[in-house]
Design a protein around this motif. Structure first.
Motif, mmCIF file in Angstrom:
data_model
loop_
_atom_site.group_PDB
_atom_site.id
_atom_site.type_symbol
_atom_site.label_atom_id
_atom_site.label_comp_id
_atom_site.label_asym_id
_atom_site.label_seq_id
_atom_site.Cartn_x
_atom_site.Cartn_y
_atom_site.Cartn_z
ATOM 1 N N LEU A 1 0.822 -1.213 0.000
ATOM 2 C CA LEU A 1 0.000 0.000 0.000
ATOM 3 C C LEU A 1 0.855 1.261 0.000
ATOM 4 N N GLY A 2 2.104 1.136 0.425
ATOM 5 C CA GLY A 2 3.015 2.278 0.396
ATOM 6 C C GLY A 2 3.302 2.753 -1.014
ATOM 7 N N GLY B 1 -6.668 2.660 12.379
ATOM 8 C CA GLY B 1 -6.405 3.940 11.731
ATOM 9 C C GLY B 1 -5.142 3.976 10.887
ATOM 10 N N ILE B 2 -4.592 2.801 10.550
ATOM 11 C CA ILE B 2 -3.364 2.722 9.769
ATOM 12 C C ILE B 2 -3.655 2.798 8.276
ATOM 13 N N ASP C 1 -2.341 9.008 7.241
ATOM 14 C CA ASP C 1 -1.193 9.727 7.801
ATOM 15 C C ASP C 1 -0.627 8.978 9.006
ATOM 16 N N GLU C 2 -1.506 8.386 9.806
ATOM 17 C CA GLU C 2 -1.045 7.583 10.953
ATOM 18 C C GLU C 2 -0.206 6.405 10.465
ATOM 19 N N GLY C 3 -0.652 5.761 9.379
ATOM 20 C CA GLY C 3 0.111 4.661 8.803
ATOM 21 C C GLY C 3 1.456 5.117 8.260
ATOM 22 N N LYS C 4 1.480 6.301 7.676
ATOM 23 C CA LYS C 4 2.733 6.835 7.134
ATOM 24 C C LYS C 4 3.751 7.105 8.234
ATOM 25 N N ASP D 1 10.643 -0.721 -1.492
ATOM 26 C CA ASP D 1 10.130 0.506 -2.105
ATOM 27 C C ASP D 1 8.836 0.989 -1.486
ATOM 28 N N GLY D 2 7.962 0.062 -1.110
ATOM 29 C CA GLY D 2 6.689 0.472 -0.523
ATOM 30 C C GLY D 2 6.872 1.296 0.728
ATOM 31 N N PHE D 3 7.822 0.893 1.555
ATOM 32 C CA PHE D 3 8.073 1.644 2.777
ATOM 33 C C PHE D 3 8.722 2.982 2.455
ATOM 34 N N LEU D 4 9.576 3.010 1.444
ATOM 35 C CA LEU D 4 10.261 4.256 1.076
ATOM 36 C C LEU D 4 9.282 5.290 0.542
ATOM 37 N N ALA D 5 8.206 4.810 -0.076
ATOM 38 C CA ALA D 5 7.244 5.719 -0.678
ATOM 39 C C ALA D 5 6.251 6.297 0.341
ATOM 40 N N LEU D 6 6.221 5.739 1.539
ATOM 41 C CA LEU D 6 5.257 6.208 2.538
ATOM 42 C C LEU D 6 5.389 7.690 2.817
#
Length: 124
Positions: free
Chosen positions: A28-29, A61-62, A81-84, A119-124
């Motif tokens: 999802l990121g 809320g993630i 935003d909380e997930g980010k 990459d997904g985490f980097l895009a958060l």
């Protein structure tokens, strides 16, 4: 009843603990996805487990769930935003796991990392 945590990490693990939640967040990121697309990207997860994990992440809320009024219904999941705010934590977890895999490979263990990027985490 008052909830009591012994350590702060318990609160973190309550939200993102388990095998599938960090993987879902990584996908999802990269951008909002429908449930079917998530299932295709994570073929090892059962539909029941994916649905359960998505519901839990939404409840905490993630992620958000957007339902479009059409036939058949279109449901899209996205990181809030909380997930980010989990970005640095998830990158650190990914880096730690990648280093562990490299050490195991260096010791001759038959282990493979299919995707060597997060990459997904980097895009958060």
């Amino acid at each position: 009843m008052k909830k009591i945590y012994q350590l702060g990490v318990e609160a973190t693990l309550e939200v993102i603990g388990g095998k599938w939640k960090p993987i879902i967040l990584c996908h999802l990121g990269q951008g909002p996805l429908r449930s079917g697309e998530l299932k295709r990207r994570i073929p090892q997860v059962t539909q029941k487990m994916l649905t359960q994990q998505l519901r839990e992440l939404e409840h905490d809320g993630i992620i958000s769930r957007q339902v479009y009024p059409q036939v058949p219904p279109k449901v899209v999941y996205a990181i809030t935003d909380e997930g980010k705010s989990l970005r640095e934590l998830l990158i650190a977890m990914s880096n730690w796991g990648e280093q562990r895999i490299k050490r195991a490979q260096a010791n001759g263990q038959p282990i493979e990392l299919s995707h060597q990027e997060h990459d997904g985490f980097l895009a958060l």
